[in-house]
Design a protein around this motif. Structure first.
Motif, PDB file in Angstrom:
ATOM      1  N   ALA A   1       8.814 -26.525   6.544  1.00  0.00           N
ATOM      2  CA  ALA A   1       7.869 -27.629   6.376  1.00  0.00           C
ATOM      3  C   ALA A   1       8.042 -28.656   7.489  1.00  0.00           C
ATOM      4  O   ALA A   1       7.109 -29.397   7.812  1.00  0.00           O
ATOM      5  CB  ALA A   1       8.076 -28.283   5.014  1.00  0.00           C
ATOM      6  N   THR A   2       9.223 -28.705   8.089  1.00  0.00           N
ATOM      7  CA  THR A   2       9.464 -29.699   9.150  1.00  0.00           C
ATOM      8  C   THR A   2       8.524 -29.455  10.333  1.00  0.00           C
ATOM      9  O   THR A   2       7.942 -30.396  10.873  1.00  0.00           O
ATOM     10  CB  THR A   2      10.932 -29.654   9.598  1.00  0.00           C
ATOM     11  OG1 THR A   2      11.756 -29.753   8.434  1.00  0.00           O
ATOM     12  CG2 THR A   2      11.265 -30.805  10.530  1.00  0.00           C
ATOM     13  N   GLU A   3       8.375 -28.182  10.731  1.00  0.00           N
ATOM     14  CA  GLU A   3       7.413 -27.919  11.814  1.00  0.00           C
ATOM     15  C   GLU A   3       5.991 -28.252  11.351  1.00  0.00           C
ATOM     16  O   GLU A   3       5.198 -28.796  12.110  1.00  0.00           O
ATOM     17  CB  GLU A   3       7.462 -26.461  12.299  1.00  0.00           C
ATOM     18  CG  GLU A   3       6.683 -26.313  13.618  1.00  0.00           C
ATOM     19  CD  GLU A   3       6.087 -24.933  13.887  1.00  0.00           C
ATOM     20  OE1 GLU A   3       6.450 -23.949  13.232  1.00  0.00           O
ATOM     21  OE2 GLU A   3       5.216 -24.850  14.778  1.00  0.00           O
TER      22      GLU A   3
ATOM     23  N   SER B   1      -0.097 -33.895   2.053  1.00  0.00           N
ATOM     24  CA  SER B   1       0.624 -33.805   0.788  1.00  0.00           C
ATOM     25  C   SER B   1       1.780 -32.824   0.950  1.00  0.00           C
ATOM     26  O   SER B   1       1.573 -31.618   1.078  1.00  0.00           O
ATOM     27  CB  SER B   1      -0.349 -33.359  -0.310  1.00  0.00           C
ATOM     28  OG  SER B   1       0.203 -33.616  -1.564  1.00  0.00           O
ATOM     29  N   ASP B   2       2.984 -33.382   0.998  1.00  0.00           N
ATOM     30  CA  ASP B   2       4.190 -32.568   1.184  1.00  0.00           C
ATOM     31  C   ASP B   2       4.660 -32.149  -0.208  1.00  0.00           C
ATOM     32  O   ASP B   2       5.165 -32.962  -0.977  1.00  0.00           O
ATOM     33  CB  ASP B   2       5.236 -33.431   1.914  1.00  0.00           C
ATOM     34  CG  ASP B   2       6.568 -32.725   2.090  1.00  0.00           C
ATOM     35  OD1 ASP B   2       6.803 -31.687   1.440  1.00  0.00           O
ATOM     36  OD2 ASP B   2       7.396 -33.235   2.875  1.00  0.00           O
ATOM     37  N   GLU B   3       4.468 -30.864  -0.504  1.00  0.00           N
ATOM     38  CA  GLU B   3       4.743 -30.368  -1.861  1.00  0.00           C
ATOM     39  C   GLU B   3       5.840 -29.307  -1.848  1.00  0.00           C
ATOM     40  O   GLU B   3       5.788 -28.322  -2.584  1.00  0.00           O
ATOM     41  CB  GLU B   3       3.424 -29.870  -2.488  1.00  0.00           C
ATOM     42  CG  GLU B   3       2.400 -31.000  -2.550  1.00  0.00           C
ATOM     43  CD  GLU B   3       1.037 -30.638  -3.140  1.00  0.00           C
ATOM     44  OE1 GLU B   3       0.887 -29.544  -3.692  1.00  0.00           O
ATOM     45  OE2 GLU B   3       0.119 -31.481  -3.031  1.00  0.00           O
TER      46      GLU B   3
ATOM     47  N   GLY C   1      11.879 -22.202   1.674  1.00  0.00           N
ATOM     48  CA  GLY C   1      13.284 -22.610   1.618  1.00  0.00           C
ATOM     49  C   GLY C   1      13.646 -23.240   0.287  1.00  0.00           C
ATOM     50  O   GLY C   1      14.744 -23.012  -0.246  1.00  0.00           O
ATOM     51  N   LYS C   2      12.729 -24.036  -0.262  1.00  0.00           N
ATOM     52  CA  LYS C   2      12.999 -24.717  -1.541  1.00  0.00           C
ATOM     53  C   LYS C   2      12.745 -23.766  -2.697  1.00  0.00           C
ATOM     54  O   LYS C   2      13.529 -23.659  -3.628  1.00  0.00           O
ATOM     55  CB  LYS C   2      12.077 -25.928  -1.712  1.00  0.00           C
ATOM     56  CG  LYS C   2      12.035 -26.850  -0.536  1.00  0.00           C
ATOM     57  CD  LYS C   2      13.329 -27.552  -0.342  1.00  0.00           C
ATOM     58  CE  LYS C   2      13.431 -27.942   1.115  1.00  0.00           C
ATOM     59  NZ  LYS C   2      14.613 -28.605   1.496  1.00  0.00           N
ATOM     60  N   THR C   3      11.596 -23.077  -2.633  1.00  0.00           N
ATOM     61  CA  THR C   3      11.166 -22.259  -3.759  1.00  0.00           C
ATOM     62  C   THR C   3      12.132 -21.110  -4.040  1.00  0.00           C
ATOM     63  O   THR C   3      12.360 -20.764  -5.194  1.00  0.00           O
ATOM     64  CB  THR C   3       9.737 -21.731  -3.489  1.00  0.00           C
ATOM     65  OG1 THR C   3       8.888 -22.870  -3.393  1.00  0.00           O
ATOM     66  CG2 THR C   3       9.244 -20.814  -4.585  1.00  0.00           C
TER      67      THR C   3
HETATM   68  N1  PMP Z   1       9.743 -32.265   3.118  1.00  0.00           N
HETATM   69  C1  PMP Z   1      10.662 -32.727   2.265  1.00  0.00           C
HETATM   70  C2  PMP Z   1      10.286 -33.746   1.262  1.00  0.00           C
HETATM   71  C3  PMP Z   1      11.974 -32.258   2.338  1.00  0.00           C
HETATM   72  O1  PMP Z   1      12.895 -32.716   1.494  1.00  0.00           O
HETATM   73  C4  PMP Z   1      12.304 -31.314   3.330  1.00  0.00           C
HETATM   74  C5  PMP Z   1      13.710 -30.889   3.544  1.00  0.00           C
HETATM   75  N2  PMP Z   1      14.249 -30.178   2.662  1.00  0.00           N
HETATM   76  C6  PMP Z   1      11.298 -30.838   4.164  1.00  0.00           C
HETATM   77  C7  PMP Z   1      10.031 -31.350   4.042  1.00  0.00           C
HETATM   78  C8  PMP Z   1      11.573 -29.816   5.222  1.00  0.00           C
HETATM   79  O2  PMP Z   1      11.564 -28.531   4.748  1.00  0.00           O
HETATM   80  P1  PMP Z   1      12.017 -27.282   5.621  1.00  0.00           P
HETATM   81  O3  PMP Z   1      13.478 -27.112   5.426  1.00  0.00           O
HETATM   82  O4  PMP Z   1      11.201 -26.158   5.097  1.00  0.00           O
HETATM   83  O5  PMP Z   1      11.695 -27.595   7.042  1.00  0.00           O
END
Ligand code: PMP
Ligand code: GLN
Length: 383
Positions: free
Chosen positions: A96-98, A197-199, A231-233
């Motif tokens: 999600a960071t990218e 929306s960061d979900e 990564g989270k799911t």
């Molecule tokens: N958004 C939120 C709210 C996060 O907590 C994180 C980090 N865990 C990310 C985005 C980034 O996710 P990723 O490790 O998939 O880059």
């Protein structure tokens, strides 16, 4: 030597890296950086290994493998009744960071304003600054992390290009109610801004709470850019497979940036995630109950240690108030806990631009093995 670029002036090592380093140096139990200290399920790893053996090892299509984009579109449809065209509206990213970086770089011109709800995930503001945008903070006020309509209205202007919302929310663990999301959605409509929306914690909700994707609100699908992460799911933060679901124009713009930042994302990992997403319905109940058990255990222990707060409804974080324990601010208290109690946490003031409310809290991550949580609790006895 000439200076490095102005766009990174003032950037420091991220709070997560700093805390993890200190935890290692002081041999502290690390409840700071948000990642599980246990492995993802074996079936998940077996799938990726199989994909490698089957020869999915060369460059993937730059916007993501067809299988993964299709499976992402499938789950948005089956879980949320949202239709995204896999070819033109779904883009695979390195976590999600990218995705956050791409959306902000693709949309923001120098001088554009971006409303960020604080406390925020730190990469939002960094990406805004790199794009030359201006972050406009609106505080989610502790202890319930509510936003104030007047403060939101005051933050919106004709220059507002984007609003960023994170639900379920890191670091507070808040799961947004429909009327709260509507408040932000209306602000986006009023200023004709996009809504990111960061979900990423969409499936980590407890106690019968329901995650409501912003794009499902009436009239919001076109304006909303939704991101999430495997990564989270699947509890594998190192896999770094994320995605963006957005209308065709925004998707195209994000892809233009993506092709020159990473070009494409690891092929066997994408194919593995595609296969794994098919298993979401069987996988999710066990996943949620595992984290709920950890939350319940750690919450009970923290209450017994004398910390007074409500149990978070989502994510794997707790914002724990420290005022009853110390006169120190969050940073100093976090340092004291690392050095003297051998427990590392994140001082949340790093997630604020405006308010000082974060100085009265520490963020604990409970995505840890039972033994890790027990050791942390043992080290915190007597506080
Ligand atoms: N958004 C939120 C709210 C996060 O907590 C994180 C980090 N865990 C990310 C985005 C980034 O996710 P990723 O490790 O998939 O880059
Ligand atoms: N999202 C994780 C957290 O909030 C950390 C990610 C990172 O280290 N950048 O702790």
């Amino acid at each position: 030597m000439k200076d490095t670029a102005l766009r990174i002036a003032g950037f420091k090592d991220s709070i997560f890296g700093v805390i993890s380093k200190l935890a290692r140096e002081h041999n502290a139990v690390n409840l700071g950086q948000g990642f599980p200290d246990f492995d993802g399920p074996d079936w998940l790893k077996d799938i990726v290994y199989k994909k490698m053996q089957e020869g999915h090892n060369q460059y993937a299509p730059f916007h993501g493998t067809a299988n993964l984009r299709q499976e992402i579109a499938n789950y948005y449809k089956s879980f949320y009744h949202l239709n995204y065209h896999p070819e033109s509206e779904v883009t695979v990213t390195v976590g999600a960071t990218e995705a956050i970086y791409l959306v902000i770089t693709a949309l923001i011109n120098p001088g554009d304003e971006v409303v960020v709800l604080e406390p925020f995930y730190d990469s939002y503001v960094a990406s805004i600054k790199m794009a030359g945008g201006i972050p406009i903070p609106v505080t989610m006020h502790a202890p319930d992390f509510l936003i104030d309509q007047k403060e939101l209205d005051a933050a919106i202007s004709p220059r507002t290009k984007l609003i960023i919302l994170n639900n379920p929310h890191n670091p507070s663990g808040k799961v947004w109610l429909k009327q709260e999301i509507e408040m932000v959605a209306k602000a986006a409509e009023k200023s004709d801004a996009y809504l990111l929306s960061d979900e990423v914690y969409e499936f980590l909700v407890f106690d019968g709470c329901k995650h409501i994707p912003t794009a499902t609100l009436e009239g919001m699908k076109e304006r909303t850019i939704t991101i999430s992460s495997a990564g989270k799911t699947f509890g594998v933060t190192g896999w770094k497979i994320g995605w963006i679901c957005a209308n065709e124009t925004v998707s195209k713009a994000c892809r233009l940036v993506h092709q020159y930042v990473t070009f494409s994302v690891s092929t066997p990992m994408q194919e593995g995630v595609a296969e794994s997403l098919k298993k979401l319905p069987e996988y999710l109940p066990g996943f949620v109950s595992l984290y709920k058990e950890k939350r319940d255990f750690f919450y009970k222990e923290m209450r017994q240690l004398g910390f007074d707060f409500s149990s978070p409804k989502g994510t794997y974080f707790m914002m724990v108030p420290i005022s009853g324990k110390t006169k120190l601010n969050d940073v100093d208290y976090a340092l004291k806990l690392i050095k003297e109690n051998k427990v590392a946490t994140v001082p949340p003031s790093a997630f604020y631009l405006k308010s000082t409310e974060g100085e009265r809290y520490l963020r604990f991550c409970f995505a840890k093995k039972e033994v890790t949580l027990k050791n942390a609790v043992k080290n915190l006895q007597g506080l």
